[in-house]
Scaffold this motif. Structure first.
Motif: not given
Length: 490
Positions: A97, A110-111, A113-114, A117-118, A162, A299-300, A303
């Motif tokens: 990203d 947010t980015t 954390r995404n 999580e990935r 997510a 972006y929402r 994820v």
């Protein structure tokens, strides 16, 4: 899991570190690309926030090194340029990203954390070489390397809440993938609600998603729940998400942020717990660049991305699918088809399948309905467009020889006469795998590129050759073209 901040401006790096710390994320900081690589090689880093302008090298060079060394990290590029092209270049080089300076704290957190999580998908990369177990998985048929990766992705993302963003050409099975994620998730006992955003008139799509109350518009004779409310506790699948108009995208974004919906014509809000899975056959970043898709909504939603491969990139899955549909439709139509002729298999592999699995279904059903079994001949595949005809079998074709005659192979292309294969000299001192590859590749060339014919000459299964080509392509760092046949890719 730690975040590595690669930024030569100390004040900016300090701000990033404090913002991440307030969000409960641990970070470390380096100022140069060389220091970044040294720190990454020590391990313990999950996400990299990478500035593209570094004092000793370009951030793109760092990306290239990470990719070359296959370091298990997710990279988020931080750039002072708002150019989508810069972001696309970085993502093609391996970045997950990008964020643009100046970076808002919410966007940074947010980015990051995404990206963290990935990292739960790392096990997919580690297990991607493992063979698929069984022929039908998650509603899909096929055991190729690209599909094995998809199966592992489905199993990994299913555990999360997510958002999932599925991309792929029309007919690749995006709804099948979405439903498989739902069935494998803790929400499996709750509703799976699919909605095709391209199939609903624009003036009704808001009502279809969020519902309406009686009298909200002409024809609204009673209150009605929308897809979001019906998916409460389960999964809402929005197919062709890029077809939504911008004003409705804003309302969808509000729903994702707040978890509440507002029916058309109503002043009240309702809390809804629905996991969002969306899909498109377009390039979402191109839609963002063109101004047709909101960047904040992208972006929402983007994820956990899953890309479904086209059928032409799935090698011998073409034959697995064809046999599966032949058995299924033969039973439905009361026919006795059992198998495909060699020429029919070559025709199937030679076709480019622009309509993907959906085209395959239609092709096999057509031939089953219009013909009688038990063998499918190439002449029955009348619906294929632009297919490469099977090469004629020559009565004087030679058998395989390596500097000298080899015994004639039963089932090879009628080996009679005195014709010889081109001589192949193999110097000693090479590994068995290297020698095997040279022999197979030389035989493929001598057979005009036909892997089925090569398999008959070498007395091995065609699937063995396809899998070897997949392995070689991966070792060489090239696209998987194991399913190619001259003139057109399978």
């Amino acid at each position: 899991m730690k975040v590595l901040i690669v930024e030569d401006a100390l004040p900016l790096a300090t701000v990033y570190g404090h913002q991440l710390s307030r969000a409960g994320l641990e970070s470390v900081h380096v100022e140069t690309g060389s220091d970044a690589m040294s720190r990454l090689r020590k391990g313990g880093i999950s996400v990299v926030l990478l500035d593209l302008q570094l004092p000793d090298m370009s951030g793109m060079d760092v990306l290239a090194s990470i990719r070359e060394e296959r370091l298990p990290v997710t990279v988020v590029v931080v750039t002072s340029s708002g150019s989508i092209k810069t972001a696309v270049d970085a993502m093609q080089a391996g970045a997950y990203d990008f964020i643009v300076k100046p970076v808002a704290e919410e966007r940074l957190v947010t980015t990051t954390r995404n990206a963290l999580e990935r990292e739960t998908l790392t096990e997919v990369v580690e297990e991607v070489r493992k063979p698929a177990q069984g022929k039908v998985q998650h509603g899909f048929v096929g055991s190729s390397l690209p599909m094995t990766a998809v199966y592992k992705m489905i199993e990994s993302v299913a555990r999360s809440n997510a958002s999932v963003f599925i991309t792929g050409e029309s007919g690749t099975g995006k709804e099948v993938c979405a439903e498989a994620i739902h069935r494998s998730s803790p929400r499996a006992k709750k509703p799976f609600v699919p909605l095709n955003c391209a199939a609903i008139p624009k003036d009704l799509i808001e009502s279809e998603i969020f519902g309406h109350i009686k009298g909200a518009f002409t024809g609204a004779t009673s209150d009605r729940d929308g897809a979001a409310a019906r998916a409460d506790g389960g999964t809402l699948f929005l197919d062709e998400i890029c077809e939504l108009e911008l004003n409705l995208q804003a309302k969808l974004l509000r729903f994702l942020q707040s978890g509440t919906i507002q029916k058309v014509g109503s002043d009240s809000l309702k809390k809804v717990d629905a996991r969002i899975v969306c899909a498109t056959n377009r390039d979402p970043l191109e839609e963002v660049e063109a101004g047709r898709f909101r960047e904040d909504l992208y972006y929402r939603l983007h994820v956990l991305p899953i890309g479904l491969p086209p059928l032409r990139a799935r090698g011998t899955d073409v034959l697995e699918l064809a046999r599966h549909f032949l058995s299924q439709f033969s039973g439905e139509e009361g026919k006795d088809f059992k198998e495909f002729s060699v020429e029919a298999e070559e025709a199937l592999l030679a076709h480019s399948w622009p309509g993907n699995v959906r085209e395959m279904q239609n092709t096999i059903r057509n031939l089953v309905v219009l013909n009688e079994g038990p063998i499918v001949g190439s002449d029955m595949l009348t619906t294929l467009q632009g297919r490469v005809p099977a090469a004629p079998r020559s009565e004087g074709a030679p058998v395989a020889r390596l500097e000298a005659n080899v015994r004639e192979t039963e089932g090879a292309a009628a080996p009679v006469g005195s014709g010889n294969w081109p001589a192949l000299t193999l110097p000693l001192g090479q590994s068995f795998d290297t020698l095997e590859r040279k022999i197979i590749e030389a035989t493929i060339d001598a057979c005009g590129g036909s892997l089925p014919k090569t398999a008959r000459v070498l007395e091995v299964s065609p699937s063995t050759l396809y899998r070897k080509k997949e392995i070689w392509a991966e070792q060489d760092g090239e696209p998987d073209n194991a399913d190619e046949i001259p003139s057109e890719s399978a």
